[in-house]
Scaffold this motif. Sequence first.
Motif, mmCIF file in Angstrom:
data_model
loop_
_atom_site.group_PDB
_atom_site.id
_atom_site.type_symbol
_atom_site.label_atom_id
_atom_site.label_comp_id
_atom_site.label_asym_id
_atom_site.label_seq_id
_atom_site.Cartn_x
_atom_site.Cartn_y
_atom_site.Cartn_z
ATOM 1 N N VAL A 122 -2.009 -26.890 -16.596
ATOM 2 C CA VAL A 122 -2.951 -26.142 -15.747
ATOM 3 C C VAL A 122 -3.299 -24.818 -16.410
ATOM 4 N N ALA A 123 -2.280 -24.108 -16.891
ATOM 5 C CA ALA A 123 -2.524 -22.808 -17.523
ATOM 6 C C ALA A 123 -3.407 -22.941 -18.764
ATOM 7 N N SER A 124 -3.239 -24.051 -19.505
ATOM 8 C CA SER A 124 -4.069 -24.239 -20.703
ATOM 9 C C SER A 124 -5.538 -24.388 -20.341
ATOM 10 N N GLY A 125 -5.804 -24.778 -19.091
ATOM 11 C CA GLY A 125 -7.182 -24.896 -18.633
ATOM 12 C C GLY A 125 -7.865 -23.565 -18.414
ATOM 13 N N MET A 126 -7.120 -22.474 -18.618
ATOM 14 C CA MET A 126 -7.691 -21.142 -18.415
ATOM 15 C C MET A 126 -8.430 -20.630 -19.649
ATOM 16 N N MET A 127 -8.425 -21.388 -20.730
ATOM 17 C CA MET A 127 -9.113 -20.898 -21.932
ATOM 18 C C MET A 127 -10.603 -20.696 -21.676
ATOM 19 N N GLY A 128 -11.238 -21.709 -21.066
ATOM 20 C CA GLY A 128 -12.654 -21.568 -20.754
ATOM 21 C C GLY A 128 -12.901 -20.451 -19.748
ATOM 22 N N TYR A 183 -11.139 -17.754 -19.417
ATOM 23 C CA TYR A 183 -10.990 -16.482 -20.122
ATOM 24 C C TYR A 183 -12.296 -16.076 -20.801
ATOM 25 N N PHE A 184 -12.881 -17.009 -21.559
ATOM 26 C CA PHE A 184 -14.119 -16.676 -22.255
ATOM 27 C C PHE A 184 -15.282 -16.520 -21.279
ATOM 28 N N GLY A 185 -15.246 -17.276 -20.178
ATOM 29 C CA GLY A 185 -16.270 -17.095 -19.159
ATOM 30 C C GLY A 185 -16.192 -15.728 -18.520
ATOM 31 N N PHE A 186 -14.964 -15.259 -18.250
ATOM 32 C CA PHE A 186 -14.758 -13.908 -17.722
ATOM 33 C C PHE A 186 -15.297 -12.868 -18.691
ATOM 34 N N ALA A 187 -14.979 -13.032 -19.983
ATOM 35 C CA ALA A 187 -15.436 -12.072 -20.982
ATOM 36 C C ALA A 187 -16.965 -12.075 -21.088
ATOM 37 N N GLU A 188 -17.564 -13.260 -21.011
ATOM 38 C CA GLU A 188 -19.025 -13.358 -21.078
ATOM 39 C C GLU A 188 -19.666 -12.668 -19.881
#
Length: 261
Positions: A160-166, A168-173
């Motif tokens: 589940v935590a590995s699903g946070m990669m997208g 993370y980048f979505g938050f940064a965008e």
Amino acid sequence: MRFGFIGTGVITEAIVLGMLKSDYPVDEIVVSARTKSISKRLAKASDKIRICENNADIVNAADLLFLAVLPQDAEHVLVPLEFPPEQKIVSLIATIPIAQLQEWTRHDAIICRAIPLPSVADLTGVTAVFPPLDAAMGLFQELGTAIPANTIEEFDSFAVASGMMGLYFGFAECAAQWLCTQGTDYRGARAYLSTMLLGLANTAFQSPDESYEELRLRHTTPGGLNDQMFRRFVDEGGENALSYACQSVAERIRKNHYSQD
């Protein structure tokens, strides 16, 4: 030691590149021809890498075999193959339980599952392994950090935590686009956020005994800008949205397990 990869995608490429950069003893790495662009690129990277058209030959060549095919292709790819009982297998196939993999490999295979992240290519990855097979733990420790999961529930939570990669980048965008609305060009916004986020990540990495909450408080002046930002985020449902997203992914993983029972 000889390594084999059935399935040559982005994660296979990351693992292989990390292995080449590390001090881990590698005699040979055999990769499947598919995907051709990646396998050819890897073959040019080292004379230790060999492309193999036949998956059965990869099985026979490997001391440690990695399964890196898509979940929907796994049964079709694995069932025709014959696996020696002493072979150690690391499955990178998302959501497919070990019991199902053992059925498709048709023997009591020594199988573990792993979730390597793309950063293993730079020896900065973190990889959850279940059960913590020594051969897999030793390799992934060389590619960054290996985290042993002693139960399937623990392993699934790391998935589940590995699903946070997208996310993370979505938050940064999202943050970068807001800066752009204020007159900053995108290049400047990206440079500022990337450097800030890297600094925060390094602070957390170098402070393993502090909780994230303790770090938040250490970076927050009561009534200050950081305090206001976090409080507004919470008030607008940010924490709940993250919890709901995690729960949604967890339910998808568990549903897949149950459907295989």
